[in-house]
Design an enzyme around this catalytic site. Structure first.
Site, PDB file in Angstrom:
ATOM      1  N   GLY A 150       2.687   2.142   0.183  1.00 59.94           N
ATOM      2  CA  GLY A 150       1.489   1.316   0.205  1.00 59.94           C
ATOM      3  C   GLY A 150       1.721  -0.015   0.887  1.00 59.94           C
ATOM      4  O   GLY A 150       1.657  -0.139   2.113  1.00 59.94           O
ATOM      5  N   CYS A 151       1.973  -1.038   0.085  1.00 60.24           N
ATOM      6  CA  CYS A 151       2.038  -2.393   0.615  1.00 60.24           C
ATOM      7  C   CYS A 151       3.270  -2.662   1.460  1.00 60.24           C
ATOM      8  O   CYS A 151       3.231  -3.505   2.363  1.00 60.24           O
ATOM      9  CB  CYS A 151       1.929  -3.382  -0.529  1.00 60.24           C
ATOM     10  SG  CYS A 151       0.316  -3.311  -1.362  1.00 60.24           S
ATOM     11  N   VAL A 152       4.376  -1.973   1.190  1.00 59.43           N
ATOM     12  CA  VAL A 152       5.557  -2.149   2.040  1.00 59.43           C
ATOM     13  C   VAL A 152       5.285  -1.594   3.435  1.00 59.43           C
ATOM     14  O   VAL A 152       5.549  -2.245   4.447  1.00 59.43           O
ATOM     15  CB  VAL A 152       6.797  -1.488   1.421  1.00 59.43           C
ATOM     16  CG1 VAL A 152       7.979  -1.538   2.393  1.00 59.43           C
ATOM     17  CG2 VAL A 152       7.170  -2.178   0.115  1.00 59.43           C
TER      18      VAL A 152
END
Length: 210
Positions: A150-152
């Site tokens: 996701g955010c990585v």
């Protein structure tokens, strides 16, 4: 080796190496991922990632490398969360006053660390991160955080797109399940970043600190 593996090996076989003036970015190490009652609970994969990130944080400070933490925060009702908040129900964990919105246990921002508040997956989207890194004279980033898929990943793509040489530290990223974790590490390493081990990164930081 399968034909597909051979194709990847031939097409995506470059490494760019560490930059000269990196910053360490810790993406979204929030209590939400460590609370078994929270829908975002990440289990062992997130627990080991935090310990690796804390180890990197100490090494980065010894090497004089700036440390940046991101946090997810929303106004009441998710007013500033847009379509992301509309789609992903577990983001309610980051509403004001929720324990799950706080930093994970053991990760307290220090006075010399920058905290970037964000509402969307990427640490760069809608934030001052890119301009701040440029003002600091940084040419590269070391990425750690949650979750890998996701955010990585979103932060990785944007870091590269903003012109920063990007290194993703394998053990310092975590996800709920090993399959999306490994698939996204594979894809980031192929196209957007160098995915390197914790040991390799620590060795490089030690040499830089010398």
């Amino acid at each position: 080796m399968s034909d597909v593996a051979k194709n990847y090996a031939k097409a995506y076989n470059r490494t760019v190496g560490f930059g000269d003036r990196p910053a360490l970015i810790l993406v979204d190490f929030a209590h939400a991922y460590y609370d078994p009652e929270c829908p975002l609970y990440g289990g062992e994969g997130c627990a080991t990632a935090l310990q690796a990130a804390l180890t990197l944080r100490r090494a980065a400070k010894d090497a004089g490398i700036p440390v940046i933490l991101t946090t997810v925060t929303y106004q009441l009702g998710g007013l500033d969360g847009g379509r992301f908040f509309e789609k992903a129900a577990p983001l309610e964990a980051f509403l004001p006053g929720r324990k799950t919105a706080e930093f994970a246990e053991g990760l307290v921002p220090e006075d010399d660390e920058l905290v970037i508040a964000k509402q969307y997956p990427s640490a760069f989207f809608g934030t001052s991160l890119a301009s701040t890194l440029t003002a600091m004279g940084c040419d590269s980033v070391l990425l750690t955080g949650l979750t890998t898929s996701g955010c990585v990943r979103a932060s990785c793509v944007d870091a590269m797109s903003h012109g920063f040489r990007t290194t993703v530290v394998r053990e310092a990223c975590g996800d709920r399940h090993p399959d999306p974790h490994e698939a996204n590490l594979f894809d980031m390493n192929a196209k957007y970043a160098d995915v390197v081990s914790l040991d390799e990164t620590l060795d490089w930081l030690t040499r830089k600190a010398a």
